[in-house]
Design a protein around this motif. Sequence first.
Motif, short mmCIF file in Angstrom:
data_model
loop_
_atom_site.label_atom_id
_atom_site.label_comp_id
_atom_site.label_asym_id
_atom_site.label_seq_id
_atom_site.Cartn_x
_atom_site.Cartn_y
_atom_site.Cartn_z
N PRO A 173 0.82 -1.22 0.00
CA PRO A 173 0.00 0.00 0.00
C PRO A 173 0.86 1.27 0.00
N ASN A 174 2.19 1.10 0.00
CA ASN A 174 3.06 2.26 0.17
C ASN A 174 3.28 2.98 -1.16
N THR A 175 2.18 3.36 -1.77
CA THR A 175 2.23 3.96 -3.10
C THR A 175 1.12 4.99 -3.24
N SER A 176 1.32 5.92 -4.17
CA SER A 176 0.25 6.89 -4.42
C SER A 176 -0.58 6.45 -5.63
N ILE A 199 1.61 -1.34 6.15
CA ILE A 199 1.88 0.05 5.77
C ILE A 199 3.15 0.51 6.48
N ARG A 200 4.04 1.12 5.74
CA ARG A 200 5.28 1.60 6.34
C ARG A 200 4.97 2.60 7.46
N ALA A 201 5.58 2.40 8.60
CA ALA A 201 5.23 3.25 9.75
C ALA A 201 6.38 3.34 10.74
N LEU A 202 6.29 4.35 11.58
CA LEU A 202 7.30 4.55 12.63
C LEU A 202 6.59 4.66 13.98
N GLY A 203 6.92 3.77 14.88
CA GLY A 203 6.38 3.84 16.23
C GLY A 203 7.39 4.53 17.14
N VAL A 204 6.94 5.52 17.86
CA VAL A 204 7.85 6.27 18.73
C VAL A 204 7.28 6.35 20.13
N LYS A 205 8.13 6.15 21.11
CA LYS A 205 7.71 6.32 22.49
C LYS A 205 8.77 7.18 23.17
N GLN A 219 10.79 1.15 13.36
CA GLN A 219 10.28 1.40 12.02
C GLN A 219 9.97 0.07 11.35
N GLY A 220 8.78 -0.05 10.81
CA GLY A 220 8.42 -1.33 10.19
C GLY A 220 7.08 -1.25 9.51
N GLY A 221 6.36 -2.35 9.51
CA GLY A 221 5.08 -2.41 8.81
C GLY A 221 3.92 -2.41 9.79
N LEU A 222 2.98 -1.51 9.54
CA LEU A 222 1.81 -1.37 10.42
C LEU A 222 0.69 -2.31 9.98
N SER A 223 0.11 -2.99 10.96
CA SER A 223 -1.03 -3.87 10.67
C SER A 223 -2.05 -3.75 11.80
N GLY A 224 -3.18 -4.43 11.64
CA GLY A 224 -4.21 -4.38 12.68
C GLY A 224 -5.40 -3.55 12.26
N SER A 225 -6.38 -3.45 13.15
CA SER A 225 -7.65 -2.83 12.78
C SER A 225 -7.49 -1.38 12.30
#
Lengths: 311, 236
Positions: A173-176, A199-205, A219-225
């Motif tokens: 999905p990482n496309t326009s 989906i490419r994503a960055l989790g930060v805490k 940094q990795g791939g986002l999944s889930g609801s």
Amino acid sequence: MVKLETTLKNEKTSNSLTLKTPIIGASGTFGYNSEFVDFIDLNCFGAIATKGITLEKRPGNSGERIFEVQGGMINRIGLENVGIEAFVKEKMPYLLEHNIDFLLNIAGSSIEDYEKLAQIAQENNIKALEVNVSCPNVKQGCLEFGLNPESLFKLTQKIRQIYEGFLIVKLSPNTSDIKSLATATEQGGADCISAINTIRALGVKVDFIGNKFIKKSVQGGLSGSCIKPVALYMVSEIKRAVKIPVIAMGGISKLSDLFEFLSVGADAFEIGTANFIYPSICTSLARELNEFIEKNNFKNFEELKEQFKNE
Amino acid sequence: MDNYKGTIKYIGEIAKDTYKMGIISDLKQIKAGQFVSVLCPNKTLRRPFSASGFENGILSILFKLRGEGTEYLKNLKYGNNIDFLAPLGNGFDIKNKKSLLIGAGIGIAPMLFLKNELNKRNIENYLISGFKEVGEIVKGSDETIVGGSVLDNIENLIEKFKPEIIYSCGPSIVLKLVSELGIKKSIETQVALERVMACSIGVCRGCVIKLIKNNELTNASVCKDGPVFKGDEVVW
């Protein structure tokens, strides 16, 4: 569950894949599939996609691999797997012996990798391939195969020339411009598209400890609801562009999610992250879908699917 | 492993921000060092907790408030339902050897379970635990260190008690030091690790660590191959 049987068919080539149910376990959530046999009702599964398999064994990424976010998770497993040779020798006999229908999910870092994997799949009579194209093409500046229509067309075509079974390409999905990618896949000769990959994503805490900000990030791939609306959009766009069937995935965990994806043109479903939370989710979803069909006097799943097409 | 629907028999704050929960269910067995994975409906992922005991069909777990997951659990009441996967992981490989148990912070949970098992088998043991402050002390140890590190005086204790095996649970840094100590003193160590997990049954490869076995580097999942590992095999 006779009522749930469904056939994915590429009308152009007449290549098809018949599934006991439209519910498929997504890659990476069932290991090599043998681990789950004691806990699941195989009659509820159309198929299970294997973990992503590469030509050589891979250790995967080091460091933190999981990051939880609101409504989802980010993973950076890094394709840890036993490699195709060990899969064929050690894992596949179990699947065949137990009559477990599977999609062999493959990933490579060059066209040659994919060609060799397709060759092995062909030689071993593997019924269905799901090609992960969200991998960097090491020989061409590490751009993902799946993000460029030309390279995706070429890759699909190369695999198609070798592999005669049911060829599924799993789109990123990482496309326009998902439509061009879907078209390239179809023109390259794929029988089916599965979508979406993570989906490419960055989790930060950020914590404030002892007068200092301490940052942790993955940094990795986002999944889930949380990715469901993106997946719905992508599937509907893909359906506008191609005629081949689409296996939808992205945040599915409820019966109503199945209907939502059917309404945008899905032909079957993959369930991923939800398996981590409810290990029996695929079984429950298949049963609920079956009950719904019986209760509402549909002949079968195919008829229910037709209703959405006529909307 | 199975998915259980349990009922809460008791829940209470036993130390600062530290709760003990008892769950009755159809669970038939669980070993010291094994864990359960609890559904927290407000969160995406389940939360793993070491069993701190299993008596008369009641499973007990200890948890420290860390975020929204544990906040949800804290607010559960007697009689509420709870969904968990169990038993998970390998558990301690109990040896008939003089045993030193080291628990750091909430890592005391499986140590209490293990101590109980060792006592039942009449295996001589000594449990030392460490906590940041007095209010956080969870009772049940033979010796408790407050402030400082649970390992501050450990070499003297080893000299005096002469353990043949050390079991430990706590933060990675403590387990690393315990493992190094074991190598230095030629004492077998078994350490129970904690990691963020997704599937908790070994399929997603989300909680993988490195081990050195027979001079070869291999991957191991904390949830399925562990959470208990031989201290001298873990790559820290």
